[in-house]
Design an enzyme around this catalytic site. Structure first.
Site, PDB file in Angstrom:
ATOM      1  N   GLU A  42      -3.344  -0.377   8.198  1.00 40.92           N
ATOM      2  CA  GLU A  42      -2.190   0.043   8.990  1.00 40.92           C
ATOM      3  C   GLU A  42      -2.264  -0.605  10.356  1.00 40.92           C
ATOM      4  OE1 GLU A  42      -1.527   4.257   9.436  1.00 40.92           O
ATOM      5  OE2 GLU A  42      -1.977   4.682   7.330  1.00 40.92           O
TER       6      GLU A  42
ATOM      7  N   HIS B  40      -3.222  10.966   1.007  1.00 39.68           N
ATOM      8  CA  HIS B  40      -2.688  10.741   2.347  1.00 39.68           C
ATOM      9  C   HIS B  40      -2.161  12.078   2.876  1.00 39.68           C
ATOM     10  CE1 HIS B  40      -1.095   7.374   5.096  1.00 39.68           C
ATOM     11  NE2 HIS B  40      -0.874   8.514   5.738  1.00 39.68           N
TER      12      HIS B  40
ATOM     13  N   ARG C 298       0.846  -1.190   0.000  1.00 37.30           N
ATOM     14  CA  ARG C 298       0.000   0.000   0.000  1.00 37.30           C
ATOM     15  C   ARG C 298       0.884   1.243   0.000  1.00 37.30           C
ATOM     16  NH1 ARG C 298      -3.011   2.875   4.914  1.00 37.30           N
ATOM     17  NH2 ARG C 298      -4.001   4.519   3.691  1.00 37.30           N
TER      18      ARG C 298
ATOM     19  N   GLU D 233      -7.632   8.229   6.521  1.00 36.66           N
ATOM     20  CA  GLU D 233      -7.937   8.844   7.804  1.00 36.66           C
ATOM     21  C   GLU D 233      -8.467  10.276   7.690  1.00 36.66           C
ATOM     22  OE1 GLU D 233      -4.699   6.252  10.417  1.00 36.66           O
ATOM     23  OE2 GLU D 233      -4.416   8.410  10.211  1.00 36.66           O
TER      24      GLU D 233
ATOM     25  N   TYR E  85      -4.090   1.148  16.015  1.00 37.07           N
ATOM     26  CA  TYR E  85      -2.849   1.213  16.785  1.00 37.07           C
ATOM     27  C   TYR E  85      -3.061   0.982  18.275  1.00 37.07           C
ATOM     28  CZ  TYR E  85      -0.682   3.102  12.600  1.00 37.07           C
ATOM     29  OH  TYR E  85      -0.209   3.244  11.320  1.00 37.07           O
TER      30      TYR E  85
ATOM     31  N   ASN F 161      -7.215   1.315  10.128  1.00 31.02           N
ATOM     32  CA  ASN F 161      -5.916   1.646  10.702  1.00 31.02           C
ATOM     33  C   ASN F 161      -6.052   1.574  12.216  1.00 31.02           C
ATOM     34  OD1 ASN F 161      -5.303   2.177   8.055  1.00 31.02           O
ATOM     35  ND2 ASN F 161      -5.050   4.381   8.314  1.00 31.02           N
TER      36      ASN F 161
END
Length: 458
Positions: free
Chosen positions: A352, A122, A78, A167, A294, A292
């Site tokens: 991600e 992005h 990606r 995002e 985290y 994504n």
């Protein structure tokens, strides 16, 4: 599935990057400046005064990086396109030298059997378009659709997976409410309008792709479960507001054609009165959702913290990454199951997932990073648990292939599977790279084996 494998045979194993973070040469070969180029060159914005002028020099070293991907065994990669590299003014004349870079990159990936996943946006908006109002301009969705059309026509025959915007929450909140990211604005009234235009831009690009494309297109969102720090009513309500603000703000419109009801009270008079026609336009879920992930949010009520009246707090007993984010793999399983339940089990790619840690210096050209190995292992296992429970999960992309320019943190935070030596740009493998290579080669079967130290046998 093959014997012992935790993932389907056609599962995508990838790594992810973004243009401004790795490419360098931001103005080379006729490219125009982006808002991140401007922002990084504004004193006091970026840690240590770092910029993306060199980054990982991927613009010149992409073949070397594709070779690294092949050595890892990736079957997907990606990356994002720098809008102003292709359209220096944001619209109008195509810069064929800039477009040619991405055409060569895609060809190099396909030669190695690596499937490209292309992110159109992005965060690096053309500076020229920013001067025309940027994402506040009601015409910005049409600018984006025109740019998307250029890319679909150029690469659509070779790229099977497209992401419109990465995002949008970060663009709206960090870029226009908190000012930590480009363009560095702090305006409550701007934020919901920017968010709405981003969703309209996504919908317009999906519409264009339906006329030109032949594969799949989706949106990538940052998600994290929101857990109250106590059972107190104020904390539980604060966690619900933060869940609306982070997780549901950009997904409810896509799948349900409405914004979460909490948004109007969060923004108060800054919240626009959207018409039913406008809401109908942004009901465009596409073909998949990119997740994504985290960490999670531990939330405490705080009447002084506007506009949410809620704050994310750290748990002193928890292991945190160098970003200050709690290591919480269970949250990935929870997030994927929540998507399945709330939005009727859409196809999902984890676009991600990764961690920044303070890696030790390389020894003999190798970097030991046991904390990152453990983070990746536990989160890939968490993804497998969601898959077992019926989540339509189709791929996993580690963030990131390379240590890179980490936005406002500059080069001080390292997420890469490979260390990049700033002196000579040499790529040095980490233990996490070897670990990930074994996971890919076994399709997850190696995760069922007893954990072992990784000695970097490259």
């Amino acid at each position: 599935m093959t014997r012992g494998a935790l993932f389907p045979r056609d599962f995508l194993w990838g790594a992810a990057t973004s243009a401004y973070q790795i490419e360098g040469s931001p103005l080379a070969d006729g490219a125009g400046p982006s808002i991140w180029h401007r922002f990084a060159h504004s004193p006091g914005r970026i840690a240590n005064g770092d910029t993306g002028d060199l980054a990982c020099d991927h613009y010149r070293r992409y073949r070397e990086d594709v070779a690294i991907m092949a050595d890892l065994g990736l079957n997907a990669y990606r990356f994002s396109v720098a809008w102003s590299r292709v359209l220096p003014q944001g619209r109008g004349t195509v810069n064929h030298k800039g477009l040619g870079f991405y055409q060569r990159l895609v060809d190099a990936l396909l030669e190695r059997g690596i499937r490209p996943m292309v992110t159109l946006y992005h965060w690096d908006l053309s500076a020229t378009l920013h001067d025309r109002g940027g994402w506040l301009n009601p015409d910005s969705p049409n600018w984006f659709a025109d740019y998307a059309q250029v890319m679909f026509k150029a690469l659509g025959d070779r790229v099977p997976l497209w992401i419109t915007i990465n995002e949008p929450w970060v663009v709206a909140v960090l870029g226009h409410l908190e000012g930590q990211h480009a363009p560095g604005h702090r305006d409550l009234f701007e934020t919901p309008r920017v968010a709405h235009h981003l969703l309209l831009a996504h919908a317009r690009a999906v519409d264009v792709y339906r006329g030109l494309g032949r594969h799949r297109i989706g949106l990538a969102v940052n998600l994290e479960p929101q857990h109250p720090v106590s059972d107190a009513r104020a904390d539980r309500e604060a966690a619900t507001r933060r869940d609306a603000f982070i997780n549901r703000w950009f997904l409810d419109p896509l799948f349900q054609g409405r914004y979460p009801h909490e948004m109007a009270s969060i923004f108060g008079p800054a919240w626009p009165d959207f018409t039913s026609e406008e809401l109908a336009l942004i009901r465009a879920p596409g073909d998949f959702i990119g997740v994504n992930y985290y960490s999670r949010g531990c939330v405490r009520a705080d009447p002084d913290a506007t506009p949410l009246h809620a704050v994310r707090v750290s748990r002193p007993e928890a292991l945190n990454t160098a970003m200050g984010w709690e290591v919480y793999p269970e949250g990935l399983t929870q997030t994927l199951l929540w998507l399945r339940q709330r939005y009727a089990n859409p196809p999902i790619y984890i676009t991600e997932n990764g961690a920044a840690f303070d890696d030790p210096p390389a020894r003999d050209g190798l970097v030991a990073d046991p904390l990152r190995v453990a983070y990746l292992r536990d989160h890939i296992v968490a993804a497998a648990k969601a898959l077992e429970q019926g989540v339509d999960l189709r791929g996993y992309f580690a963030w990131s292939l390379l240590d890179n320019f980490e936005w406002a943190e500059g080069y001080s935070k390292r997420f890469g599977l490979y260390h990049v030596d700033p002196r000579d740009q040499r790529r040095l493998p980490k233990a996490s790279a070897r670990f990930y290579r074994e996971v890919i080669a076994s399709n997850g079967a190696s995760l069922t084996q007893e954990a072992e130290p990784y000695s970097l046998g490259f």
